[in-house]
Design an enzyme around this catalytic site. Structure first.
Site, PDB file in Angstrom:
ATOM      1  CG  HIS A  35      -1.982  -1.051   1.212  1.00  0.00           C
ATOM      2  ND1 HIS A  35      -3.254  -0.872   0.750  1.00  0.00           N
ATOM      3  CD2 HIS A  35      -1.921  -2.341   1.621  1.00  0.00           C
ATOM      4  CE1 HIS A  35      -3.945  -2.000   0.883  1.00  0.00           C
ATOM      5  NE2 HIS A  35      -3.147  -2.909   1.399  1.00  0.00           N
ATOM      6  CG  ASN A  78      -7.942  -4.229   1.063  1.00  0.00           C
ATOM      7  OD1 ASN A  78      -7.280  -3.226   1.323  1.00  0.00           O
ATOM      8  ND2 ASN A  78      -7.414  -5.428   1.022  1.00  0.00           N
TER       9      ASN A  78
HETATM   10 FE1  HDE Z   1      -2.576  -4.799   5.357  1.00  0.00          FE
HETATM   11  N1  HDE Z   1      -0.749  -4.044   5.820  1.00  0.00           N
HETATM   12  N2  HDE Z   1      -1.939  -6.622   5.891  1.00  0.00           N
HETATM   13  N3  HDE Z   1      -4.325  -5.609   4.744  1.00  0.00           N
HETATM   14  N4  HDE Z   1      -3.196  -3.009   4.776  1.00  0.00           N
HETATM   15  C1  HDE Z   1      -0.367  -2.775   5.679  1.00  0.00           C
HETATM   16  O1  HDE Z   1       0.752  -1.512   7.294  1.00  0.00           O
HETATM   17  C2  HDE Z   1      -0.851  -6.892   6.631  1.00  0.00           C
HETATM   18  C3  HDE Z   1      -4.679  -6.911   4.817  1.00  0.00           C
HETATM   19  C4  HDE Z   1      -4.452  -2.670   4.393  1.00  0.00           C
HETATM   20  O2  HDE Z   1      -3.192   3.531   4.024  1.00  0.00           O
HETATM   21  C5  HDE Z   1       0.963  -2.487   6.310  1.00  0.00           C
HETATM   22  O3  HDE Z   1       1.065   0.695   7.629  1.00  0.00           O
HETATM   23  C6  HDE Z   1      -0.809  -8.279   6.988  1.00  0.00           C
HETATM   24  C7  HDE Z   1      -6.089  -7.074   4.626  1.00  0.00           C
HETATM   25  C8  HDE Z   1      -4.506  -1.272   4.049  1.00  0.00           C
HETATM   26  O4  HDE Z   1      -1.549   3.328   5.454  1.00  0.00           O
HETATM   27  C9  HDE Z   1       1.337  -3.825   6.963  1.00  0.00           C
HETATM   28  C10 HDE Z   1      -1.911  -8.844   6.405  1.00  0.00           C
HETATM   29  C11 HDE Z   1      -6.569  -5.811   4.428  1.00  0.00           C
HETATM   30  C12 HDE Z   1      -3.215  -0.797   4.263  1.00  0.00           C
HETATM   31  C13 HDE Z   1       0.177  -4.696   6.567  1.00  0.00           C
HETATM   32  C14 HDE Z   1      -2.620  -7.802   5.727  1.00  0.00           C
HETATM   33  C15 HDE Z   1      -5.451  -4.913   4.503  1.00  0.00           C
HETATM   34  C16 HDE Z   1      -2.427  -1.905   4.725  1.00  0.00           C
HETATM   35  C17 HDE Z   1       1.970  -1.878   5.409  1.00  0.00           C
HETATM   36  C18 HDE Z   1      -2.330 -10.285   6.424  1.00  0.00           C
HETATM   37  C19 HDE Z   1      -8.017  -5.381   4.157  1.00  0.00           C
HETATM   38  C20 HDE Z   1      -2.721   0.606   4.013  1.00  0.00           C
HETATM   39  C21 HDE Z   1       2.067  -0.419   5.807  1.00  0.00           C
HETATM   40  C22 HDE Z   1      -2.466 -10.815   7.713  1.00  0.00           C
HETATM   41  C23 HDE Z   1      -8.895  -5.655   5.256  1.00  0.00           C
HETATM   42  C24 HDE Z   1      -2.970   1.497   5.182  1.00  0.00           C
HETATM   43  C25 HDE Z   1       1.259  -0.307   6.982  1.00  0.00           C
HETATM   44  C26 HDE Z   1      -2.531   2.905   4.858  1.00  0.00           C
HETATM   45  C27 HDE Z   1      -1.098  -1.800   5.093  1.00  0.00           C
HETATM   46  C28 HDE Z   1       0.091  -5.975   6.981  1.00  0.00           C
HETATM   47  C29 HDE Z   1      -3.799  -8.045   4.983  1.00  0.00           C
HETATM   48  C30 HDE Z   1      -5.622  -3.498   4.324  1.00  0.00           C
HETATM   49  C31 HDE Z   1       2.669  -4.407   6.598  1.00  0.00           C
HETATM   50  C32 HDE Z   1       0.268  -8.949   7.802  1.00  0.00           C
HETATM   51  C33 HDE Z   1      -6.886  -8.378   4.670  1.00  0.00           C
HETATM   52  C34 HDE Z   1      -5.711  -0.499   3.555  1.00  0.00           C
HETATM   53  O5  HDE Z   1       1.378  -3.710   8.349  1.00  0.00           O
END
Ligand code: HDE
Length: 725
Positions: A78, A151
């Site tokens: 992201h 999302n």
């Molecule tokens: Fe994320 N995800 N994600 N994700 N995600 C990040 O956090 C992660 C997942 C989502 O505008 C990271 O600050 C793991 C689902 C958004 O700043 C990180 C898993 C959904 C954003 C991270 C998921 C999301 C992130 C990277 C699986 C929808 C952007 C930078 C377990 C519900 C937020 C940060 C923004 C960002 C980890 C799966 C949505 C690495 C480990 C499912 C919208 O922490």
């Protein structure tokens, strides 16, 4: 030694306020970071004008040093995003469902910051790639921050967060060559996907038009996981969070999306910024699907499985409040880049479930901010700061911005009067829902997570014919970009398991043959899971999944191109333009040169864009007014003809009045015979092409055109593939 005489001290002098300031720099002097005024920032300090620069030049060193350190690590996923401020307001109290105060008082506008994003690409990548979009909302509530990090697709690729590094490594540019940027159309992604059946449902979404939204303002958001709402009585219910855009859910066409990536890589960012600047505030409704605890096992899937939706036909979505985005950030870095969303940020009344993907996220988000924002005090950065008061003993670490007072730096203490003290639930404390748990420690996946196909099939079956065609084309595009035939074959087999016709059409597009008889195994697994779950509520189609059924009642904020040259009919141009603007559309007059053009009536018309700078892919619709000279000139130019052809091919509404119809005839668009078009008042046969000739009153034409634009796209145009564009 003589005694020095000191000047008398002004006893009333005020000590300067040490609070951080937030100011713009209008009317101020340029200073160093230490507040020293600078006399020259264009020439470094040298020994003679042509001599070496002196180390002593602290302004020069500071300026360069600060520049050298301007970047922070981009988000690991992201990275590319755009943010906006706004507010959320609940329609009526949800006290029966939740203790969360911001969901109880309809008179309160809770401030929010929203960041939309793509997942795969780097910070500078293009907006309109095929990808999931992030829809992350930080609610600054009086009880602390609640981050709903969702999302625009309601399911995810994997069921357990331990696989997240794998799916992300697979989809990111390949590690040896760092290719391709911001695209899943390559071998490593499809290699992974083809080996991991739980990806199937999400793959259907990612290949669908949901993955190429027209605008952030026209896409849904989903919390994905099942959360809990807990009320004052401690009663818990399961909940799925949804955002529904008031403008409806609309998409681009894949060919268009790819072209926009070159013409305007900032397409979505610009669209969001411009809409807010113009006061056309993006609006979404927060919707809840509430599932009582005793209903949790009533479905043919496991509510904790993040690769599943709860079909809206089984559990209706209740619209409970509105989100309005009404202010652009003052500074991209300070706000959009530094905002730190954490799934762990919930307020009393909202709680987690045991979804193994969510559990991983509860760890990951805080952890990632530590590196990205350089230490544990990132919640003090203005964009992350809660409006609720913060008091605790977690005071040290890099970049502490506050100055904690007192000696008692621990709990319990008596030196600090026992403060800050813990609160009971009566005083607004967060208490974790006392879920009863027992079990054997093991690395395992629940058997109830085992059906990876039924909902993928449900998605396929719920699509309209054009949506299905787009999905097939996207699959052929993505897999066609893979070098490995084995990967393509594995995916064709997978798609055949989803639906035989789907698999066969993708196979045909790739020059492969779909395997026969794979459906039986899929059915068996689904039946086994259903049996395990003890059978259950299900649907075989979900109309809510199809974008065909979205809101199509407005042309607000649609961008409409008016093609014109010298001699254009001002009467026609003005009548149509005024009507479209009155309906909330944005209209641009496009011509071969900037400046003005002289209309047939002798008046000069302002040109908004030159054809050099724009293209049909940046517009939702096109209108060609009459004026014989204007149309004759355009017939001789490639740009207007290409504009019409491309708009037609991308299913966009096209309107023409008077001689403007001639330009359509000179183009390659289909569905018209010269004879029919030449008859006065005759409309084109092609869907979404609206024409009129020789009418003094354009009211009926305008009504038709507005209706056509509100439809967004006209997917069922015959022969559009034959139009060169
Ligand atoms: Fe994320 N995800 N994600 N994700 N995600 C990040 O956090 C992660 C997942 C989502 O505008 C990271 O600050 C793991 C689902 C958004 O700043 C990180 C898993 C959904 C954003 C991270 C998921 C999301 C992130 C990277 C699986 C929808 C952007 C930078 C377990 C519900 C937020 C940060 C923004 C960002 C980890 C799966 C949505 C690495 C480990 C499912 C919208 O922490």
């Amino acid at each position: 030694m003589s005694q020095t005489k000191t000047a008398p001290i002004d006893e009333n002098a005020k000590i300067r306020d040490l609070e951080p300031e937030r100011k713009d720099s209008a009317g101020t002097y340029l200073t160093t970071d230490q507040g020293i005024r600078v006399d020259d920032t264009d020439n470094s300090l040298k020994v003679s004008a042509r001599g070496p620069t002196l180390l002593e030049d602290f302004h020069f060193r500071e300026k360069i040093t600060r520049f050298d350190h301007e970047r922070i690590p981009e988000r690991v996923v992201h990275a590319r995003g755009s943010g906006a401020h706004g507010y959320f307001q609940v329609y009526a109290s949800l006290k029966d469902l939740t203790r969360a105060r911001f969901l109880q008082d309809p008179s309160v506008k809770t401030p929010v910051f929203v960041r939309f994003s793509t997942v795969v690409g780097s910070r500078g990548s293009a907006d309109t790639v095929r990808d999931v979009r992030g829809f992350a909302t930080k609610f600054y509530t009086e009880e602390g921050n609640f981050d709903l990090v969702g999302n625009n697709i309601p399911v995810f690729f994997i069921q357990d967060g331990i696989k997240f590094p794998d799916v992300v490594h697979a989809v990111k540019p390949e590690p040896d060559r760092e290719i391709p940027q911001a695209s899943s159309a390559h071998d490593t992604f499809w290699d992974f996907a083809s080996l991991v059946p739980e990806t199937t449902h999400m793959l259907m979404w990612i290949l669908s038009d949901r993955a190429i939204p027209r605008s952030f303002r026209m896409m849904e958001g989903f919390g994905v996981h099942t959360f809990r709402l807990v009320n004052d009585q401690g009663k818990s219910r399961f909940v799925k969070f949804h955002w529904k855009p008031l403008l409806g859910v609309h998409s681009l066409v894949w060919d268009e999306a790819q072209k926009i990536s070159g013409k305007d890589p900032d397409f979505h960012r610009r669209d969001l910024w411009d809409a807010i600047e113009k006061g056309a505030y993006p609006e979404y409704e927060l919707c809840l699907q509430i599932i009582e605890e005793d209903e949790a096992d009533s479905f043919d899937f496991d509510l904790l499985d993040p690769t599943k939706i709860v079909p809206e036909e089984l559990v209706p979505v209740r619209r409970v409040g509105k989100l309005v985005l009404n202010r652009n950030p003052d500074n991209f870095f300070a706000e959009t880049e530094q905002v730190a969303f954490c799934v762990q940020n919930v307020v009393p009344g909202i709680d987690f479930t045991d979804d193994p993907l969510m559990q991983a996220r509860l760890f990951s988000y805080l952890d990632t901010q530590l590196t990205r924002l350089g230490g544990p005090n990132f919640a003090q950065i203005p964009i992350n700061r809660p409006v609720a008061r913060v008091d605790n003993h977690q005071t040290d670490g890099f970049h502490q911005h506050r100055i904690p007072k007192g000696r008692a730096h621990y709990t319990p203490n008596s030196l600090g009067g026992g403060c800050p003290m813990v609160a009971g639930p009566g005083a607004g404390a967060f208490t974790h829902y006392p879920e009863k748990l027992a079990g054997v420690k093991q690395r395992a996946r629940s058997e109830s997570f085992g059906d990876h196909f039924s909902q993928a099939t449900l998605f396929w079956k719920s699509m309209s014919t054009p949506e299905k065609e787009h999905l097939v084309k996207a699959a052929v595009f993505e897999l066609g970009k893979c070098e490995s035939r084995v990967i393509r074959e594995r995916m064709v087999e997978r798609f055949t398991r989803v639906d035989a016709a789907f698999g066969q059409t993708v196979a045909a597009g790739l020059g492969l043959t779909a395997p026969a008889g794979v459906g039986a195994t899929v059915k068996k697994v689904a039946q086994a899971v259903a049996q395990k779950l003890g059978t259950k509520r299900t649907v075989s189609e979900s109309p809510a999944l199809s974008m065909e059924n979205t809101v199509k009642n407005s042309i607000r904020t649609r961008r409409i191109a008016v093609l014109a040259e010298k001699g254009v009919s001002l009467a026609e141009l003005s009548a149509v333009r005024n009507a479209l603007v009155a309906e909330g559309a944005e209209v641009h007059v496009i011509s071969s040169k900037l400046g003005t053009i002289e209309a047939a009536e002798g008046v000069h018309v302002e040109v908004d864009r030159a054809s050099l700078h724009v293209s049909s892919v940046l517009y939702d619709a096109v209108f060609v007014p009459g004026g014989a000279a204007s149309v004759e000139a355009m017939k001789k130019l490639g740009d207007p003809i290409h504009f019409i052809n491309e708009a037609f091919r991308h299913n966009k509404p096209i309107g023409a009045t008077g001689e403007g119809v001639e330009l359509l005839l000179a183009s390659s668009i289909k569905g018209v015979t010269v004879a029919s078009a030449q008859a006065a008042g005759q409309t084109f046969q092609a869907e979404g092409v609206v024409t009129v000739r020789g009418a003094s009153d354009l009211t009926a034409f305008i009504q038709e055109l507005v209706k056509a634009i509100a439809q967004h796209r006209h997917w069922n145009r015959a022969e559009k593939e034959a139009v060169p564009a």
